[in-house]
Enzyme design. Structure first.
Site, mmCIF file in Angstrom:
data_model
loop_
_atom_site.group_PDB
_atom_site.id
_atom_site.type_symbol
_atom_site.label_atom_id
_atom_site.label_comp_id
_atom_site.label_asym_id
_atom_site.label_seq_id
_atom_site.Cartn_x
_atom_site.Cartn_y
_atom_site.Cartn_z
ATOM 1 N N ARG A 138 36.967 33.938 45.963
ATOM 2 C CA ARG A 138 38.060 34.219 45.036
ATOM 3 C C ARG A 138 38.298 33.041 44.096
ATOM 4 O O ARG A 138 38.671 33.224 42.938
ATOM 5 C CB ARG A 138 39.334 34.580 45.803
ATOM 6 C CG ARG A 138 39.176 35.859 46.623
ATOM 7 C CD ARG A 138 40.349 36.778 46.468
ATOM 8 N NE ARG A 138 40.569 37.185 45.094
ATOM 9 C CZ ARG A 138 41.666 37.788 44.669
ATOM 10 N NH1 ARG A 138 42.643 38.043 45.513
ATOM 11 N NH2 ARG A 138 41.804 38.126 43.409
ATOM 12 N N ARG A 196 48.700 32.179 52.321
ATOM 13 C CA ARG A 196 47.777 31.852 51.235
ATOM 14 C C ARG A 196 48.271 30.575 50.527
ATOM 15 O O ARG A 196 47.727 29.516 50.727
ATOM 16 C CB ARG A 196 47.654 33.025 50.270
ATOM 17 C CG ARG A 196 47.020 34.267 50.906
ATOM 18 C CD ARG A 196 45.584 33.997 51.318
ATOM 19 N NE ARG A 196 44.883 35.159 51.789
ATOM 20 C CZ ARG A 196 44.275 36.059 51.013
ATOM 21 N NH1 ARG A 196 44.299 35.952 49.709
ATOM 22 N NH2 ARG A 196 43.640 37.070 51.549
ATOM 23 N N HIS A 246 50.893 37.955 51.170
ATOM 24 C CA HIS A 246 51.294 37.565 49.812
ATOM 25 C C HIS A 246 52.735 38.038 49.601
ATOM 26 O O HIS A 246 53.105 39.126 50.060
ATOM 27 C CB HIS A 246 50.427 38.257 48.748
ATOM 28 C CG HIS A 246 49.205 37.496 48.335
ATOM 29 N ND1 HIS A 246 48.059 38.141 47.889
ATOM 30 C CD2 HIS A 246 48.938 36.169 48.254
ATOM 31 C CE1 HIS A 246 47.147 37.235 47.555
ATOM 32 N NE2 HIS A 246 47.655 36.029 47.776
ATOM 33 N N ASP A 271 36.480 40.763 44.458
ATOM 34 C CA ASP A 271 37.946 40.911 44.445
ATOM 35 C C ASP A 271 38.552 40.660 43.068
ATOM 36 O O ASP A 271 39.774 40.604 42.920
ATOM 37 C CB ASP A 271 38.584 39.921 45.432
ATOM 38 C CG ASP A 271 38.684 40.493 46.845
ATOM 39 O OD1 ASP A 271 38.851 41.722 46.978
ATOM 40 O OD2 ASP A 271 38.608 39.708 47.803
ATOM 41 N N CYS A 301 49.133 44.102 42.736
ATOM 42 C CA CYS A 301 48.070 43.083 42.768
ATOM 43 C C CYS A 301 47.010 43.289 41.699
ATOM 44 O O CYS A 301 46.233 42.387 41.416
ATOM 45 C CB CYS A 301 47.322 43.121 44.096
ATOM 46 S SG CYS A 301 48.266 43.407 45.556
HETATM 47 N N1 ARG Z 1 41.177 41.194 49.108
HETATM 48 C C1 ARG Z 1 42.101 40.448 48.305
HETATM 49 C C2 ARG Z 1 42.454 39.154 49.012
HETATM 50 O O1 ARG Z 1 42.565 39.165 50.219
HETATM 51 C C3 ARG Z 1 43.332 41.249 48.038
HETATM 52 C C4 ARG Z 1 44.319 40.583 47.147
HETATM 53 C C5 ARG Z 1 45.543 41.388 46.930
HETATM 54 N N2 ARG Z 1 46.381 40.774 45.970
HETATM 55 C C6 ARG Z 1 47.699 40.616 46.063
HETATM 56 N N3 ARG Z 1 48.319 40.097 45.046
HETATM 57 N N4 ARG Z 1 48.371 40.887 47.155
HETATM 58 O O2 ARG Z 1 42.601 38.131 48.406
#
Ligand code: ARG
Length: 279
Positions: free
Chosen positions: A93, A147, A179, A63, A273
């Site tokens: 991540r 998140r 997000h 990612d 993103c």
């Molecule tokens: N697969 C990544 C995650 O779930 C995607 C992140 C997308 N980033 C964002 N800024 N919305 O973390």
């Protein structure tokens, strides 16, 4: 002055687990297509007058291409350019973070560590996934709920208040808008694009009080990442447009540039993103 922007090539990009609802489709990623889509983003940014910088991708960090999340990037008169390293929810991540911190450190960014605790139950902060600047750098909007955690955002707010930068916490409630950058996109200093269904009622009231013009996306538009665009030099880079979005952009003096991000959407991300603007 051209805007500088950081991208990460998608050399190792893949979908290997399910970190968000978009990743549940189990669709294989077409790597070559992903590479082409990323190149198209790069040249669209350059055509919009941006100077593109890149970070070297790392094998096993599938990612890492989502360059918005690993640190929060800022600027303040007193200390100059700085970053706040993220504490990502997912271990895979979190492993991206040191590579990005090094990249910024080597370029002279001051590092502001927010003490988020250690271990499993600690606080989380996911960079520009959840932390977005007012275009004139006068305040920061901070999404939490999926998140970044509420107390992570509070600790970030304390750190920023020492610099005199106000932070506006916003509670997110739609799992497809996990997000803030999926449901909130400033178009200029007066107008913002939001998807209202993504917010807790009090947060929506807060937002409405802070903007001159609020343009609303439908659930369908938001879930297709139309609010995850990039504003650059009179253009709005977006994966799709709807007649409504076109009308909004026209009203705000922006012209749409459509860029296919099908492969990255399988991972729950799109244009916004995939980059970090540098001060
Ligand atoms: N697969 C990544 C995650 O779930 C995607 C992140 C997308 N980033 C964002 N800024 N919305 O973390």
């Amino acid at each position: 002055m051209p805007k500088h922007v950081l991208l990460c090539p998608p050399a190792y990009f893949d979908v290997v687990d399910q970190k968000n609802p978009y990743m549940a489709g189990k669709l294989p990623v077409d790597r070559q297509k992903a590479q082409r889509q990323w190149e198209a983003l790069r040249s669209a940014l350059e055509q919009a007058g941006c100077e593109v910088e890149t970070i070297t991708p790392v094998a096993g960090l599938e990612d890492m291409v989502f360059a918005a999340n690993q640190v929060f990037v800022g600027f303040h008169d007193n200390i100059g350019k700085f970053i706040v390293p993220s504490r990502m929810v997912h271990d895979s991540r979190q492993r991206e973070v040191p590579f990005y911190v090094d990249w910024y450190r080597q370029r002279g960014y001051k590092i502001i560590e927010v003490d988020l605790g250690t271990g499993q139950g600690n606080d989380r902060l996911e960079g520009h996934g959840d932390l977005l600047w007012q275009p004139d750098w006068s305040r920061i909007y901070a999404g939490y709920g999926f998140r970044s955690t509420s107390s992570g955002v509070e600790k970030f707010r304390d750190a920023m208040s020492k610099l005199g930068i106000p932070v506006v916490p916003l509670e997110l409630v739609d799992p497809h808008c996990y997000h803030l950058d999926t449901c909130f996109c400033p178009l200029n200093n007066e107008a913002v694009l939001i998807y209202p269904g993504a917010y807790a009622p009090e947060s929506l009231v807060t937002l409405r009080g802070l903007w001159k013009r609020i343009h609303e996306l439908t659930a369908d538009e938001a879930h297709k990442f139309m609010g995850n665009g990039i504003v650059a030099n009179g253009r709005y880079l977006t994966p799709y447009v709807s007649p409504r979005l076109e009308a909004i952009l026209r009203q705000e003096g922006l012209s749409p540039v459509i860029l296919d991000t099908s492969e990255f959407e399988k991972s729950g991300g799109s244009l916004f993103c995939m980059k970090a603007f540098l001060p």
